[in-house]
Scaffold this motif. Structure first.
Motif, PDB file in Angstrom:
ATOM      1  N   ASP A  13      -2.748  92.393  26.966  1.00  0.00           N
ATOM      2  CA  ASP A  13      -1.878  93.362  27.638  1.00  0.00           C
ATOM      3  C   ASP A  13      -0.498  92.775  27.929  1.00  0.00           C
ATOM      4  O   ASP A  13       0.479  93.511  28.062  1.00  0.00           O
ATOM      5  N   ARG A  67       4.598  95.148  37.230  1.00  0.00           N
ATOM      6  CA  ARG A  67       3.972  96.368  36.730  1.00  0.00           C
ATOM      7  C   ARG A  67       4.627  97.589  37.371  1.00  0.00           C
ATOM      8  O   ARG A  67       5.146  97.512  38.481  1.00  0.00           O
ATOM      9  N   ASP A  68       4.524  98.711  36.646  1.00  0.00           N
ATOM     10  CA  ASP A  68       5.025  99.964  37.201  1.00  0.00           C
ATOM     11  C   ASP A  68       3.911 100.655  37.989  1.00  0.00           C
ATOM     12  O   ASP A  68       2.812 100.111  38.150  1.00  0.00           O
ATOM     13  N   ALA A  69       4.178 101.862  38.466  1.00  0.00           N
ATOM     14  CA  ALA A  69       3.205 102.597  39.274  1.00  0.00           C
ATOM     15  C   ALA A  69       1.926 102.911  38.511  1.00  0.00           C
ATOM     16  O   ALA A  69       0.867 103.100  39.112  1.00  0.00           O
ATOM     17  N   ASN A  70       2.000 102.948  37.176  1.00  0.00           N
ATOM     18  CA  ASN A  70       0.827 103.215  36.345  1.00  0.00           C
ATOM     19  C   ASN A  70       0.123 101.934  35.890  1.00  0.00           C
ATOM     20  O   ASN A  70      -0.725 101.971  35.011  1.00  0.00           O
ATOM     21  N   GLN A  71       0.536 100.798  36.463  1.00  0.00           N
ATOM     22  CA  GLN A  71      -0.041  99.492  36.164  1.00  0.00           C
ATOM     23  C   GLN A  71       0.277  98.976  34.765  1.00  0.00           C
ATOM     24  O   GLN A  71      -0.397  98.087  34.261  1.00  0.00           O
ATOM     25  N   HIS A  72       1.312  99.529  34.122  1.00  0.00           N
ATOM     26  CA  HIS A  72       1.766  98.994  32.832  1.00  0.00           C
ATOM     27  C   HIS A  72       2.711  97.831  33.095  1.00  0.00           C
ATOM     28  O   HIS A  72       3.563  97.899  33.996  1.00  0.00           O
ATOM     29  N   THR A  74       5.828  95.721  32.894  1.00  0.00           N
ATOM     30  CA  THR A  74       7.213  96.103  32.623  1.00  0.00           C
ATOM     31  C   THR A  74       8.135  94.910  32.399  1.00  0.00           C
ATOM     32  O   THR A  74       9.236  95.063  31.891  1.00  0.00           O
TER      33      THR A  74
END
Length: 94
Positions: A13, A67-72, A74
């Motif tokens: 990831d 990470r962003d709010a969607n846990q991706h 960044t």
């Protein structure tokens, strides 16, 4: 602080290229031999050790992935000696 042992799929990831406005070369990450590995121009591959969730330590210093709010994932922040808080953002896959 609990130790972490991410799986190869979890390490994947973090893979990809990251850039900073402060330096030109991109930092590239890939999984090699079960380790998240940093690849930089004119440097040997740097196998990173997981320290805590989203934090890795290597020859380059300490990398804290964001990470962003969607846990991706960044980007990441690099702390290395006198260099503190150098920000990198993830490049979109081509």
């Amino acid at each position: 602080m609990r130790s972490v042992d991410p799986t190869p799929a979890q390490l994947a990831d973090f893979g990809g290229s990251y850039v900073s406005e402060e330096i030109d070369p991109a930092y590239r990450f890939e999984v090699r031999d079960g380790h998240l590995t940093l690849l930089r121009m004119k440097q040997k591959p740097d196998a990173l050790r997981p320290a805590t969730q989203d934090v890795f330590i290597g020859q380059v210093g300490t990398l804290r992935f964001t990470r962003d709010a969607n846990q991706h994932i960044t980007g990441f922040v690099l702390d290395a000696g006198r260099i503190q808080g150098m920000q990198f953002r993830r490049q979109a896959a081509m």
